[in-house]
Scaffold this active site. Structure first.
Site, short mmCIF file in Angstrom:
data_model
loop_
_atom_site.label_atom_id
_atom_site.label_comp_id
_atom_site.label_asym_id
_atom_site.label_seq_id
_atom_site.Cartn_x
_atom_site.Cartn_y
_atom_site.Cartn_z
N GLY A 44 0.82 -1.21 0.00
CA GLY A 44 0.00 0.00 0.00
C GLY A 44 0.85 1.25 0.00
O GLY A 44 2.08 1.19 -0.07
N GLU A 60 -0.26 1.27 -6.29
CA GLU A 60 0.67 0.84 -5.24
C GLU A 60 0.95 -0.66 -5.34
O GLU A 60 2.08 -1.11 -5.14
CB GLU A 60 0.10 1.19 -3.87
CG GLU A 60 0.17 2.66 -3.52
CD GLU A 60 1.59 3.14 -3.26
OE1 GLU A 60 2.49 2.28 -3.06
OE2 GLU A 60 1.82 4.35 -3.27
N GLU A 64 4.72 -2.00 -5.90
CA GLU A 64 5.39 -2.70 -4.81
C GLU A 64 5.54 -4.20 -5.03
O GLU A 64 6.44 -4.82 -4.47
CB GLU A 64 4.65 -2.46 -3.49
CG GLU A 64 4.75 -1.03 -2.99
CD GLU A 64 4.33 -0.90 -1.53
OE1 GLU A 64 3.67 -1.82 -1.02
OE2 GLU A 64 4.69 0.12 -0.92
N PRO A 81 -5.93 7.53 15.44
CA PRO A 81 -4.98 8.66 15.34
C PRO A 81 -3.52 8.25 15.54
O PRO A 81 -2.62 8.95 15.07
CB PRO A 81 -5.44 9.61 16.45
CG PRO A 81 -6.88 9.28 16.66
CD PRO A 81 -7.00 7.81 16.42
N GLU A 112 11.43 -6.60 -0.60
CA GLU A 112 11.12 -7.98 -0.92
C GLU A 112 9.61 -8.16 -0.89
O GLU A 112 8.91 -7.45 -0.16
CB GLU A 112 11.78 -8.91 0.10
CG GLU A 112 11.66 -10.40 -0.20
CD GLU A 112 12.35 -11.25 0.85
OE1 GLU A 112 12.13 -12.48 0.85
OE2 GLU A 112 13.10 -10.70 1.69
#
Length: 223
Positions: A44, A60, A64, A81, A112
């Site tokens: 992500g 993403e 990735e 939060p 990886e």
């Protein structure tokens, strides 16, 4: 006049699950950047100002892990939060089910990428253990009430293979006679007219019906 409120950042995380052997597996990446450098995480990243949430999730994932062209379903929004040490970050999580482990290749800020059994996970970054557990709970709930399991299976399968897939996801054994009765009553699969040969008697091959793909049924399939 409007007040000047601090603006949180938004990220996307993608939980990809597959069946391999006798294990439900999830795709993870090893982070190459701080925070949590060297720790495993769900793929992500941050949403760009000019892209949709799903477009960001797909970008993403491609950057990735080199994975693309998978069906994504929005899972949940995580907004504690304190979930990210970099500041106020809200994450929109997606879930994807694939019928076989995809070839993966790490890129950009990932050192990886590999598949891990959900029963043997490393220490995860951020709140990704919580996100993954939520995804597993949602999957187990949906597979008891719907035909969502079709996304984890090849186009054709035997009843034994179907039952084993459900047992792996639910993490519990199912009675063979009851399983077959319930799955037939649910009318989510149909015979292909073909058989798989091997040791013992040839086994009938089935497929999920086109009109049954993940549609929720009125009653629970496997109590």
């Amino acid at each position: 006049m409007t007040a000047d409120h601090p603006k949180p950042s938004v990220t996307v995380d993608v939980v990809i699950l597959t069946l391999r052997g006798d294990a439900l597996q999830v795709l993870l990446v090893k982070r190459g950047l701080m925070p949590y450098k060297g720790r495993w995480a769900i793929p992500g990243g941050f949403v760009r100002i000019d892209e949709s949430l799903e477009a960001a999730a797909r970008r993403e994932l491609q950057e990735e892990t080199n994975v693309s062209d998978v069906y994504l379903e929005q899972l949940y929004t995580f907004g504690d939060p304190q979930r990210d040490p970099r500041g106020r970050v809200i994450s929109v999580a997606y879930i994807a089910l694939v019928p076989a482990p995809l070839a993966v290749q790490a890129g950009t800020d990932a050192r990886e990428a590999r598949w891990w059994s959900v029963n043997n996970l490393p220490l995860l970054a951020f709140d990704h253990t919580h996100i993954l557990q939520y995804a597993l709970t949602r999957l187990r709930y949906k597979i008891e009430y719907s035909a969502v399991g079709f996304r984890l299976l090849p186009d054709t399968f035997t009843l034994s293979e179907l039952q084993r897939a459900y047992e792996i996801v639910l993490n519990e054994p199912l009675d063979k006679r009851n399983f077959r009765r319930r799955i037939m009553e649910a009318q989510v699969i149909e015979p292909t007219g073909e058989h798989r040969t091997g040791e013992g008697r040839p086994a009938k091959l089935y497929r999920f019906r086109d009109d049954a793909v993940a549609e929720v049924k009125a009653r629970r399939l496997f109590p």
